[in-house]
Structures are given as structure tokens and as C-alpha cells.
Design a protein around this motif. Structure first.
Motif, short mmCIF file in Angstrom:
data_model
loop_
_atom_site.label_atom_id
_atom_site.label_comp_id
_atom_site.label_asym_id
_atom_site.label_seq_id
_atom_site.Cartn_x
_atom_site.Cartn_y
_atom_site.Cartn_z
N VAL A 47 99.22 18.71 -70.46
CA VAL A 47 100.30 19.40 -69.76
C VAL A 47 99.67 20.59 -69.06
CG1 VAL A 47 102.51 20.59 -69.99
CG2 VAL A 47 101.93 18.71 -71.54
N TYR A 48 99.43 20.48 -67.77
CA TYR A 48 98.74 21.52 -67.04
C TYR A 48 99.62 22.74 -66.76
CZ TYR A 48 95.09 18.08 -66.53
OH TYR A 48 94.11 17.16 -66.81
N ASP A 49 100.95 22.57 -66.80
CA ASP A 49 101.87 23.67 -66.52
C ASP A 49 101.76 24.81 -67.52
OD1 ASP A 49 102.70 22.00 -64.54
OD2 ASP A 49 104.71 21.68 -65.33
N VAL A 50 101.25 24.57 -68.71
CA VAL A 50 101.19 25.61 -69.74
C VAL A 50 99.85 26.33 -69.78
CG1 VAL A 50 102.94 24.47 -71.15
CG2 VAL A 50 100.52 24.03 -71.60
N ALA A 51 98.89 25.91 -69.00
CA ALA A 51 97.56 26.52 -69.03
C ALA A 51 97.64 28.01 -68.68
CB ALA A 51 96.61 25.80 -68.07
N GLY A 52 97.11 28.85 -69.55
CA GLY A 52 97.06 30.28 -69.30
C GLY A 52 98.36 31.00 -69.54
N ARG A 53 99.30 30.37 -70.21
CA ARG A 53 100.61 30.98 -70.43
C ARG A 53 100.93 31.08 -71.92
NH1 ARG A 53 103.16 32.00 -65.93
NH2 ARG A 53 102.55 30.90 -64.05
N VAL A 54 101.76 32.04 -72.25
CA VAL A 54 102.32 32.15 -73.59
C VAL A 54 103.62 31.37 -73.55
CG1 VAL A 54 103.26 33.74 -75.30
CG2 VAL A 54 101.30 34.43 -73.91
N VAL A 55 103.73 30.36 -74.38
CA VAL A 55 104.90 29.49 -74.35
C VAL A 55 105.92 30.02 -75.36
CG1 VAL A 55 105.73 27.13 -74.70
CG2 VAL A 55 103.47 27.54 -73.71
N VAL A 56 107.15 30.17 -74.90
CA VAL A 56 108.23 30.64 -75.78
C VAL A 56 109.40 29.68 -75.69
CG1 VAL A 56 107.57 33.07 -75.58
CG2 VAL A 56 109.18 32.13 -73.97
N GLY A 57 110.19 29.62 -76.73
CA GLY A 57 111.36 28.75 -76.75
C GLY A 57 112.45 29.29 -75.84
N ALA A 58 113.32 28.39 -75.40
CA ALA A 58 114.44 28.78 -74.52
C ALA A 58 115.74 28.29 -75.13
CB ALA A 58 114.25 28.18 -73.13
N MET A 59 116.73 29.17 -75.16
CA MET A 59 118.06 28.80 -75.67
C MET A 59 118.97 28.36 -74.53
SD MET A 59 117.92 29.13 -78.92
CE MET A 59 119.62 29.12 -79.39
N GLU A 60 118.76 28.91 -73.35
CA GLU A 60 119.60 28.61 -72.20
C GLU A 60 118.94 27.53 -71.34
OE1 GLU A 60 122.60 29.96 -71.62
OE2 GLU A 60 122.39 31.09 -73.48
N PRO A 61 119.65 26.46 -71.01
CA PRO A 61 119.06 25.40 -70.18
C PRO A 61 118.49 25.91 -68.85
CG PRO A 61 121.14 24.66 -71.11
CD PRO A 61 121.01 26.13 -71.45
N ALA A 62 119.09 26.97 -68.29
CA ALA A 62 118.59 27.51 -67.02
C ALA A 62 117.22 28.14 -67.17
CB ALA A 62 119.58 28.55 -66.48
N HIS A 63 116.81 28.48 -68.39
CA HIS A 63 115.51 29.12 -68.62
C HIS A 63 114.40 28.11 -68.90
CE1 HIS A 63 117.84 32.93 -69.94
NE2 HIS A 63 117.77 32.82 -68.62
N VAL A 64 114.74 26.86 -69.14
CA VAL A 64 113.74 25.83 -69.43
C VAL A 64 112.87 25.61 -68.19
CG1 VAL A 64 113.34 23.41 -70.04
CG2 VAL A 64 115.15 24.73 -71.17
N GLY A 65 111.56 25.73 -68.36
CA GLY A 65 110.63 25.55 -67.25
C GLY A 65 110.40 26.80 -66.42
N LEU A 66 111.04 27.90 -66.75
CA LEU A 66 110.90 29.14 -66.01
C LEU A 66 109.51 29.74 -66.23
CD1 LEU A 66 112.29 31.43 -64.35
CD2 LEU A 66 112.94 32.43 -66.55
N GLU A 67 108.82 30.07 -65.17
CA GLU A 67 107.50 30.69 -65.26
C GLU A 67 107.61 32.16 -64.88
OE1 GLU A 67 104.61 28.56 -62.98
OE2 GLU A 67 105.06 26.67 -63.97
N VAL A 68 107.00 33.03 -65.69
CA VAL A 68 107.03 34.47 -65.46
C VAL A 68 105.60 34.98 -65.38
CG1 VAL A 68 107.79 36.69 -66.38
CG2 VAL A 68 109.20 34.65 -66.72
N GLY A 69 105.27 35.73 -64.35
CA GLY A 69 103.94 36.34 -64.25
C GLY A 69 102.87 35.37 -63.80
N THR A 70 101.65 35.85 -63.86
CA THR A 70 100.46 35.10 -63.44
C THR A 70 99.75 34.55 -64.68
OG1 THR A 70 100.21 36.64 -61.61
CG2 THR A 70 98.31 35.28 -62.15
#
Length: 135
Positions: A47-70
Motif C-alpha cells: 500500500v504505497y499511500d501510507v509510505a511516510g505517514r502516521v496512520v490513525v483510525g477514523a470515526m467519520e466516513p468523510a475522514h477515511v483516506g484523508l491525507e494531512v501534511g507532507t
């Protein structure tokens, strides 16, 4: 700023170019896992989308897949700072035998304060690990 990617259950859909059925290792389809060593286990897809990121759980469906920062680079020591704001209240103090009032900066009252901390590194040992999803 922390680079984050918000995930929810069933976020990733694995794709296999060969169309072959992966071996059954007991993990449910759609499970995302992180492994050291840089390679996913047999039957799993990177899963290349998670490379270099801190992965956190999401409670709201609108937040699923949201990327923040670099995204972080491997072993990156990113500098960060924090803004702060507040107030301090100094109460009146009477001193026996004192002459005159206090007209200096320590006079009774509420004083606002705000600023930004100095930029520093967290000192945490960030290390990139592979994100893998079970098709």
C-alpha cells in the motif's frame, strides 16, 4: 506538523495483476498491516499511500483516506513548533507598612499571553515500514 493518513476498515482494495488467488494465512481480506523489512508477505500487496505517514483510525466516513501534511522520508527528523495562548491572573497583595501602590508590571489584573515555541525535533526514532493489504 505530523504527516498523517486517516484509514478506516475496508479502505484499501487490493489489486493483483496476475489474477491469482493468494494463499490463506488467516488474515481477513482488506486488512492493512505494517511489516519491517521492506517487503509484504506472500499474498499481500504493498500500500504505497501510507509510505511516510502516521496512520490513525477514523470515526467519520468523510475522514477515511484523508491525507494531512507532507510524508516523512525514512528516518527523517522533522522540526516542529507549537502555538500557545492563554492568560495569567495576578491577584492583589497587601503588604503591611508598604508605602504607595504598585504601578509596575506586577500590578493585580489579568494579562494575556501568546506566542510560538522554538522549533525543535521530536527525538523519536522514525523508521519507514511497509504498508501491506490482504486482497
Amino acid at each position: 506538523m505530523i504527516a498523517a493518513l486517516f484509514l478506516g476498515f475496508g479502505f484499501m482494495q487490493a489489486r493483483r495483476a496476475s489474477g491469482e488467488t493468494p494463499p490463506d494465512d488467516g488474515a481477513p481480506s482488506g486488512m492493512v498491516a505494517f511489516v519491517a523489512g521492506g517487503a509484504c508477505p506472500p499474498g499481500w500487496v504493498t500500500v504505497y499511500d501510507v509510505a511516510g505517514r502516521v496512520v490513525v483510525g477514523a470515526m467519520e466516513p468523510a475522514h477515511v483516506g484523508l491525507e494531512v501534511g507532507t510524508p516523512f522520508t525514512d528516518r527523517e527528523e522533522r522540526m516542529h513548533e507549537h502555538a500557545y495562548a492563554g492568560e495569567v491572573t495576578l491577584v492583589a497583595k497587601n503588604i503591611a507598612a508598604a508605602n504607595g501602590g504598585n504601578h509596575n508590571g506586577a500590578a493585580a489584573g489579568t494579562y494575556p499571553l501568546a506566542g510560538t515555541t522554538m522549533k525543535v525535533a521530536s527525538g523519536l526514532p522514525f523508521l519507514q515500514i511497509a504498508g501491506c493489504v490482504k486482497p
